[in-house]
Structure formats: C-alpha cells, structure tokens
Write a protein that holds these residues in place. Structure first.
Motif, mmCIF file in Angstrom:
data_model
loop_
_atom_site.group_PDB
_atom_site.id
_atom_site.type_symbol
_atom_site.label_atom_id
_atom_site.label_comp_id
_atom_site.label_asym_id
_atom_site.label_seq_id
_atom_site.Cartn_x
_atom_site.Cartn_y
_atom_site.Cartn_z
ATOM 1 N N SER A 105 11.498 -15.227 17.557
ATOM 2 C CA SER A 105 10.384 -16.183 17.563
ATOM 3 C C SER A 105 9.154 -15.553 18.200
ATOM 4 C CB SER A 105 10.790 -17.453 18.307
ATOM 5 O OG SER A 105 11.849 -18.108 17.634
ATOM 6 N N HIS B 70 13.782 -19.412 12.041
ATOM 7 C CA HIS B 70 13.488 -18.207 11.260
ATOM 8 C C HIS B 70 14.761 -17.626 10.641
ATOM 9 C CE1 HIS B 70 15.124 -15.923 14.609
ATOM 10 N NE2 HIS B 70 14.182 -16.359 15.428
ATOM 11 N N ASP C 120 13.416 -22.364 17.751
ATOM 12 C CA ASP C 120 11.998 -22.561 17.457
ATOM 13 C C ASP C 120 11.611 -21.786 16.199
ATOM 14 O OD1 ASP C 120 9.347 -23.414 17.767
ATOM 15 O OD2 ASP C 120 8.812 -21.616 18.891
ATOM 16 N N GLY C 121 11.101 -22.504 15.213
ATOM 17 C CA GLY C 121 10.693 -21.880 13.963
ATOM 18 C C GLY C 121 11.779 -21.801 12.913
#
Length: 310
Positions: free
Chosen positions: A165, A27, A24-25
């Motif tokens: 996240s 990063h 998610d993201g």
C-alpha cells in the motif's frame, strides 16, 4: 456479504476460513490472500471471513500524525472485498483497549470464542496484539489449543510482485497513476459530492463539476490534469480532471474539478466517483484565459486519445 460491527453478536459461522488486516486499497498482493481463502472455503464447504479494523490503527495510536492518507474509505473497501468473495466482513472498532489485548487474548476471544475459526490464513508479515507482538509463531503455538489450522502465504508469493500500500501511495502522490493502477489491479478512484464553484470553466467552454471529498484521510493524487472516468450509479462518462489551485486565476485553495465530455445535466449535490486512468500533465500557470483555453483544447485531445485505448 454480511458486515458485522464487532464480534460480540456473531452467530456461529460454518467452517470459518479467516484472514485479518487493514487491507487498505485491496491491491493485487491482498488479492492473492483473498483468492486463497476463497479456494480453501470452497474446498471445505466453509465461509470466508475477513477481520479488519476501523479507524485505521495509526489514526488511533498516533492521532497527532497527519501524514497517513488511505487508499480506500471503509465503504470502498467493503465493496471491493465483496467482489473478491468475502462472505463475512468483521469491522472491529479499533480502540486503545482493543490494542492492549495480548496475542493469546486476541486468539482466544476473537478467533476462537466469537468467530470459531477453522483455518487462519495470513500474509508472511502479519502482526497483531499488544505492541504488534503476535505473529505466525504465536498463531502456530496456540492453534492446537484453540482447534484451528494456520496457513501462511509465503513471502515470495507476495514479494515477487513487489506490492505494498505504501508503494501505491507514493506513486499516487507523484502523479504516477499508471504504476498505482497496475499495483491495484484496477483504476484508483475518489468519490465525493458535486458542489458549486466559481463557474469560470463555463465561460471558456469547459464547464466543470467541483468535487468535495469529505474524508480528510482519503489520498488525493498529485496536482495535475488527468484522463478519468466519471461514474454515477448508472453510467460512466469520459472526462478530464484537474487537481490544484488554479494558478492562472490566482486560486488559493486546492480544488478537484472535472469536465465531463458530451454531458449536459444538472448534477449538483449528487455523489459521483472518479476513476483515474492516466496523468496528462502537471498543473501550469498561463498568461491569459485564452492561453488556458488553448491548452485545455490540447488536453482534451490527449485525454480522449488516452481513454479510447481502454
């Protein structure tokens, strides 16, 4: 990048270098893993494979929990993963039946029989299988039986940059755009459709595009005024954006409204994306529309100065 819905119809992938997770993201902690599988695939004349799950497991296992907000929708995540060199994105529908697979079942069916994994690369804290009972030990234990190698991204390689996240979500929910962007390695973005509003901004010289985000799980940053980049398929524009309830005019519902600088086009019903560059101030209630207009003039100066430094 090829997107596979499930694993049942995947044809054999040459020297599949695989990682898995929700990502998610996407990063900079995730990016270390993506960079590593790309390097290994290049060295072995192989192809990179990322297995992810949709919906997010918590949305299925804890449907009553409305607190989970995600940094990326699936299309946003897919676009980012392609940029970071993923050849095959495997989107596994996350169901309770899938969640009940034992670690060995997952390794045998998904990694061995369907993807024919050559090498598995995971972060140090990766868990999989029923009740999250599988991890690095299970992968290493079954790797010889199913003819693949396992590599772990060391804990220190991930933790030295202090990224998660959860930390990014916390930063965004407090309006700390600068920290979130640093951890993401890019500007956080939100996409939506331009819808009709009350057009009050037009009356005081600051017309706004009202943005409707259809995904209820997409994290919207804290209420306030932001310096942003407004993007369509072809261009980027500077702008200032407000998130909140517009207390000066007695607003009740939260809105996302952006004033696009030096722009005079009809964009109703079009899809745009907002990149958050900086947090300017919290939302405020003013005594009059004149006071609000004066503050917007000051905000515009601050935003233009912020964006000029990019």
């Amino acid at each position: 990048m090829k997107i596979h819905l499930g694993t049942e119809t995947i044809n054999e992938i040459e020297n599949a270098v695989v990682t898995t997770g929700t990502f998610d993201g996407v990063h900079i902690g995730h990016q270390k893993i993506l960079s590593r599988i790309r390097d290994v695939a290049d060295q072995t004349n192989g192809q990179t494979v990322l297995i992810t799950y949709w919906p997010h497991p918590r949305l299925v296992l804890k449907p009553w929990d409305n607190n989970l907000l995600l940094l990326s929708t699936f299309p946003e995540k897919a676009n980012l993963l392609e940029l970071y060199g993923i050849d095959h994105l495997v989107k596994i529908p996350f169901t309770r039946d899938f969640a009940s697979m034992t670690p060995e079942e997952y390794i045998r069916v998904v990694l061995h029989e369907r993807i024919k994994t050559s090498k598995m690369i995971i972060g140090y804290d990766h868990r999989f299988g029923k009740d999250r009972s599988g991890g690095l030990d299970e992968l290493k234990s079954f790797a010889p039986k199913y003819n693949f190698e396992v590599e772990e991204i060391p804990r220190q390689d991930i933790e030295e940059i202090g990224i998660s996240s959860t930390k990014i979500r916390t930063a965004l929910q407090s309006g700390d755009i600068e920290t979130a962007n640093k951890y993401l390695g890019r500007h956080y973005s939100v996409a939506g459709r331009v819808v009709h509003g009350k057009q009050l901004g037009r009356s005081i010289g600051y017309p706004t595009a009202n943005i409707e985000v259809k995904e209820s799980y997409k994290l919207i940053p804290a209420d306030g005024v932001y310096a942003v980049k407004v993007c369509n398929k072809y261009q980027k524009f500077d702008g200032m954006l407000n998130i909140g309830q517009k207390p000066t005019i007695g607003g009740e519902n939260k809105t996302i409204e952006v004033n696009i600088f030096d722009f005079n086009q009809d964009i109703y019903n079009s899809e745009i994306s907002i990149e958050f560059v900086g947090h300017i101030r919290d939302e405020m209630k003013f005594d009059s529309l004149d006071d609000l207009k004066h503050q917007l003039e000051e905000d515009e100066k601050t935003v233009r100065n912020c964006l000029s430094k990019l």
